[in-house]
Structure formats: C-alpha cells, structure tokens
Design a protein around this motif. Structure first.
Motif, PDB file in Angstrom:
ATOM      1  N   SER A  86      14.070   6.936  -8.896  1.00 49.44           N
ATOM      2  CA  SER A  86      12.741   6.754  -8.593  1.00 49.44           C
ATOM      3  C   SER A  86      12.264   8.724  -8.338  1.00 49.44           C
ATOM      4  O   SER A  86      12.526   8.715  -7.348  1.00 49.44           O
ATOM      5  CB  SER A  86      12.450   5.689  -7.806  1.00 49.44           C
ATOM      6  OG  SER A  86      11.135   5.481  -7.384  1.00 49.44           O
ATOM      7  N   ARG A  87      11.126   8.634  -9.326  1.00 47.40           N
ATOM      8  CA  ARG A  87      10.841  10.099  -9.432  1.00 47.40           C
ATOM      9  C   ARG A  87       9.181   9.691  -9.798  1.00 47.40           C
ATOM     10  O   ARG A  87       8.900   9.370 -10.938  1.00 47.40           O
ATOM     11  CB  ARG A  87      11.152  10.922  -9.075  1.00 47.40           C
ATOM     12  CG  ARG A  87      11.402  10.821 -11.285  1.00 47.40           C
ATOM     13  CD  ARG A  87      12.973  11.295 -11.266  1.00 47.40           C
ATOM     14  NE  ARG A  87      13.512  11.469 -13.179  1.00 47.40           N
ATOM     15  CZ  ARG A  87      14.409  11.535 -13.552  1.00 47.40           C
ATOM     16  NH1 ARG A  87      15.027  13.351 -13.070  1.00 47.40           N
ATOM     17  NH2 ARG A  87      14.803  11.406 -14.911  1.00 47.40           N
TER      18      ARG A  87
ATOM     19  N   ALA B 129      11.014   8.035  -2.363  1.00 45.62           N
ATOM     20  CA  ALA B 129      10.610   9.091  -3.309  1.00 45.62           C
ATOM     21  C   ALA B 129       9.196   8.753  -2.766  1.00 45.62           C
ATOM     22  O   ALA B 129       8.694  10.239  -2.997  1.00 45.62           O
ATOM     23  CB  ALA B 129      10.975   7.892  -4.212  1.00 45.62           C
ATOM     24  N   SER B 130       8.614   8.010  -2.663  1.00 44.56           N
ATOM     25  CA  SER B 130       7.234   7.902  -2.571  1.00 44.56           C
ATOM     26  C   SER B 130       6.858   8.757  -1.119  1.00 44.56           C
ATOM     27  O   SER B 130       6.326   9.373  -1.252  1.00 44.56           O
ATOM     28  CB  SER B 130       6.160   6.586  -2.029  1.00 44.56           C
ATOM     29  OG  SER B 130       5.343   6.833  -1.334  1.00 44.56           O
ATOM     30  N   LEU B 131       7.631   9.164   0.018  1.00 41.65           N
ATOM     31  CA  LEU B 131       7.553   9.307   1.045  1.00 41.65           C
ATOM     32  C   LEU B 131       7.668  10.945   0.966  1.00 41.65           C
ATOM     33  O   LEU B 131       6.926  12.055   1.554  1.00 41.65           O
ATOM     34  CB  LEU B 131       8.283   8.772   1.879  1.00 41.65           C
ATOM     35  CG  LEU B 131       7.663   7.711   2.658  1.00 41.65           C
ATOM     36  CD1 LEU B 131       8.783   7.079   4.076  1.00 41.65           C
ATOM     37  CD2 LEU B 131       6.649   7.257   3.478  1.00 41.65           C
ATOM     38  N   ALA B 132       9.105  11.026  -0.280  1.00 38.52           N
ATOM     39  CA  ALA B 132       9.349  12.485  -0.465  1.00 38.52           C
ATOM     40  C   ALA B 132       7.955  13.139  -0.284  1.00 38.52           C
ATOM     41  O   ALA B 132       8.050  14.589  -1.097  1.00 38.52           O
ATOM     42  CB  ALA B 132      10.549  12.396  -1.656  1.00 38.52           C
ATOM     43  N   THR B 133       7.211  12.430  -1.833  1.00 31.81           N
ATOM     44  CA  THR B 133       5.915  13.323  -2.087  1.00 31.81           C
ATOM     45  C   THR B 133       4.880  13.729  -1.092  1.00 31.81           C
ATOM     46  O   THR B 133       3.616  14.450  -1.326  1.00 31.81           O
ATOM     47  CB  THR B 133       5.571  12.503  -3.113  1.00 31.81           C
ATOM     48  OG1 THR B 133       4.344  11.344  -2.581  1.00 31.81           O
ATOM     49  CG2 THR B 133       6.523  12.103  -4.563  1.00 31.81           C
ATOM     50  N   ARG B 134       5.141  13.315   0.197  1.00 28.79           N
ATOM     51  CA  ARG B 134       4.280  13.641   1.109  1.00 28.79           C
ATOM     52  C   ARG B 134       5.133  14.173   1.856  1.00 28.79           C
ATOM     53  O   ARG B 134       4.157  14.125   3.039  1.00 28.79           O
ATOM     54  CB  ARG B 134       3.736  12.256   1.950  1.00 28.79           C
ATOM     55  CG  ARG B 134       3.607  11.149   0.820  1.00 28.79           C
ATOM     56  CD  ARG B 134       2.203  10.931   0.683  1.00 28.79           C
ATOM     57  NE  ARG B 134       1.387  11.749   1.405  1.00 28.79           N
ATOM     58  CZ  ARG B 134       0.005  12.316   1.373  1.00 28.79           C
ATOM     59  NH1 ARG B 134      -0.536  12.812   0.959  1.00 28.79           N
ATOM     60  NH2 ARG B 134      -0.323  12.362   2.466  1.00 28.79           N
TER      61      ARG B 134
ATOM     62  N   ASN C 164       1.002  -1.200  -0.083  1.00 25.44           N
ATOM     63  CA  ASN C 164       0.409   0.273   0.247  1.00 25.44           C
ATOM     64  C   ASN C 164       1.077   1.043   0.333  1.00 25.44           C
ATOM     65  O   ASN C 164       0.375   2.399   0.211  1.00 25.44           O
ATOM     66  CB  ASN C 164      -0.851  -0.122   1.199  1.00 25.44           C
ATOM     67  CG  ASN C 164       0.174   0.091   2.814  1.00 25.44           C
ATOM     68  OD1 ASN C 164       0.650  -0.098   2.587  1.00 25.44           O
ATOM     69  ND2 ASN C 164      -0.545   0.878   3.466  1.00 25.44           N
ATOM     70  N   LEU C 165       2.013   0.820  -0.944  1.00 25.46           N
ATOM     71  CA  LEU C 165       2.740   2.389  -0.067  1.00 25.46           C
ATOM     72  C   LEU C 165       2.726   3.410  -0.987  1.00 25.46           C
ATOM     73  O   LEU C 165       2.961   4.414  -0.153  1.00 25.46           O
ATOM     74  CB  LEU C 165       4.394   1.413  -1.756  1.00 25.46           C
ATOM     75  CG  LEU C 165       5.584   2.949  -0.989  1.00 25.46           C
ATOM     76  CD1 LEU C 165       5.356   3.229   0.138  1.00 25.46           C
ATOM     77  CD2 LEU C 165       6.747   2.687  -2.130  1.00 25.46           C
ATOM     78  N   PHE C 166       2.076   4.139  -2.453  1.00 25.32           N
ATOM     79  CA  PHE C 166       1.399   4.590  -3.173  1.00 25.32           C
ATOM     80  C   PHE C 166      -0.056   4.831  -2.261  1.00 25.32           C
ATOM     81  O   PHE C 166      -0.456   6.138  -3.039  1.00 25.32           O
ATOM     82  CB  PHE C 166       1.452   4.586  -4.144  1.00 25.32           C
ATOM     83  CG  PHE C 166       3.021   4.244  -4.760  1.00 25.32           C
ATOM     84  CD1 PHE C 166       3.728   5.851  -5.079  1.00 25.32           C
ATOM     85  CD2 PHE C 166       3.244   3.370  -4.396  1.00 25.32           C
ATOM     86  CE1 PHE C 166       5.145   5.375  -5.573  1.00 25.32           C
ATOM     87  CE2 PHE C 166       5.127   3.309  -5.492  1.00 25.32           C
ATOM     88  CZ  PHE C 166       5.478   4.023  -5.547  1.00 25.32           C
TER      89      PHE C 166
END
Length: 307
Positions: free
Chosen positions: A139-140, A64-69, A20-22
């Motif tokens: 990863s972006r 990379a996913s956490l960086a969007t949050r 459920n990472l994203f």
C-alpha cells in the motif's frame, strides 16, 4: 509496539483507520505535536511498517497513510495512530496464515484510489495470493499526480510490475515454472491501455508518458495477463481505502486467511465465500495444502529486505 508507546492503550477499535484516514486539516487549523510526541510517532510508525510486512496486512493501509505524515505529524495524526494501536490491542489474536494450492499460478490484485491524498496524488494497492492469505501486500502513495482514475490505475500497475516480475523470477530460481501470472483490475479502460499501449489512447490519456507502457511489452511477452475483476471483488482495494464494517472484515478474512470466528465480527458469510465471488477471482473452493513452508517465507524474507 503497544508497550513501547508513551501513552497507555486500552480498549479496541473496529477497524485500524476511520473514514477520514487520508484527510488533513488546513495549515492554520493544524496543531503540531511536541518534540517527544513527534519522535514517538515516527518510531512507532516505523515499527508498524515492519509489523505490516510480516504478519498484519489488515493495518497496512492505515500505516501507509501515517508513514506520509512522519515529518510533520499533528494531533489528528496522533489520534489516527492511537486508533491503529487500539485496533491491534483488540485483535492481538489475529495472525497471517499462508496456504498455497499452486506455486506456479500467480494471482495479483492491483488497484488505485484516484487523488485520495491532500496533494491530490493517488494511492496504489496490490496483493499476491497463491491460495489463501496475502503473501505480498503493498500500500503506497503514487509518486506523481494523475488526471483520471484510468491513468491512476495504469500508473498503479506500472508500480506493481517490478514486484510482480521479481516474484516470478524468485520462484523460477527455486526450480518452479510459472504457468500463468494473472493481474486483476477493476478498470476496463486501463486494461485496454495496458494491453494495446498508445493505440488505445484517447484525448484523456494521450499525454501519458511512454514509460507507463512498459507493462504492454511484458503482456506481449506473455509474462503476465491482465484480467477484469468487478470492483466489489477487488481485493487490492483493501490497500487503498479505509473500509469499515462488513466490507473491511470481508477483505481481512481473505488477506489474513482468518478461519476462526473473531469476536468483533460475524463471519458466517465466510462459508459462502466461494459462491459469493466469481471463481476466476477467488479460486476454487477446495481444501488447500500447506506447501509454502520454504517458498513463501523465502519470498517474504526477500521482500522485507532480508535476502
């Protein structure tokens, strides 16, 4: 990073990111972090970004996913960050090892996950191997929404093209001549578009902006060659999806160049890697020579902003 976290981290996690990472809850269901936690979240993710660029490409997709949050993190994001830290706590012995068999033969794997983000934007992953170990891994999140997986793949290669060309120019500046730059993709429709430009456009792709056919010109100039690689062998996929289990460990071994048997995995299959994957994707099963003492650190240093 772990010692500086405001909560104690114990135990371990089998992978840095769950399936459920994203995924993000609806606004009404989200519980935002308090100020102290939000500041710690932002600071820790920034530190982890540095770690991923230097030595831990296996956590790059999760980070990379956490960086969007970082602007509005919630309790789910906090749990995802704790999972990354638990994974690092349990795999502190892992390190990135780089070997190269040929500094004139560039092999890139570029992939994209279509509409994986909550705002339906896609995610690009790319990695460069000169032999063993990922010299460069990215990863972006893509900057625009796309209408199909094929379009997402073309945008992904366009995103990667600047890095690919820059790397070639950096190596040439050190006196090496690039014999070939192979870019592997697992979408044959995207490869046709990249090779032929608008000539291969159909109803679903004719709307695409001409800027994304920059790659076509570079292919015609001979600066890179597109090649198909089956999805099951697409190493770049590691940087676009939160893989679990055997598949995660399989790609981690290739990207991190993990030679030893690690406690959380049975990597006996590694000895059969060359026969299990197409040679054109993986390279010959030969003893690789460490000739990267100067060139590869130079690339990583400039890529990290130190040049």
């Amino acid at each position: 990073v772990i010692n500086g976290f405001i909560e104690d981290i114990h135990g371990s996690a089998s992978t840095p990111g769950a399936e459920n990472l994203f995924q993000i809850r609806n606004e009404e269901a989200r519980v935002k972090l308090n100020y102290e936690q939000a500041q710690c979240f932002h600071s820790t993710v920034a530190k982890l970004l540095f770690v991923t660029m230097r030595c831990r490409r296996d956590i790059q997709t999760a980070v990379a996913s956490l960086a969007t949050r970082v602007t509005e993190p919630d309790e789910d994001d906090w749990a995802k960050l704790r999972r990354v830290l638990k994974y690092l706590h349990g795999t502190a012995y892992l390190s990135l090892a780089l070997d190269a068999s040929n500094l004139t033969f560039m092999r890139w794997w570029v992939d994209a996950s279509f509409a994986i983000h909550p705002d339906y934007k896609s995610h690009t992953g790319e990695v460069l191997l000169l032999g063993k170990g990922g010299v460069i891994g990215i990863s972006r999140k893509q900057r625009l929404n796309t209408k199909s997986s094929t379009e997402a793949e073309v945008v992904g290669v366009d995103d990667a093209s600047s890095q690919i060309l820059w790397t070639n120019y950096s190596i040439k500046a050190q006196g090496y001549q690039i014999s070939e730059t192979l870019v592997y993709q697992d979408n044959q429709s995207a490869i046709l578009l990249e090779k032929n430009g608008k000539q291969s456009s159909g109803k679903r792709t004719r709307h695409m902006n001409i800027q994304y056919f920059f790659i076509t010109d570079r292919i015609k100039r001979g600066e890179m060659t597109m090649k198909y690689c089956p999805a099951s062998e697409m190493i770049g996929d590691h940087f676009t999806k939160p893989f679990q289990g055997v598949l995660f460990r399989r790609f981690r071994t290739i990207i991190m160049n993990v030679d030893e048997t690690v406690p959380d995995a049975d990597l006996a299959w590694e000895r059969e890697l060359a026969s299990a994957m197409p040679q054109e994707c993986v390279g010959d099963n030969i003893a690789l020579v460490s000739v990267t003492r100067l060139v590869v650190p130079f690339i990583i240093g400039l890529h990290s902003g130190e040049g």
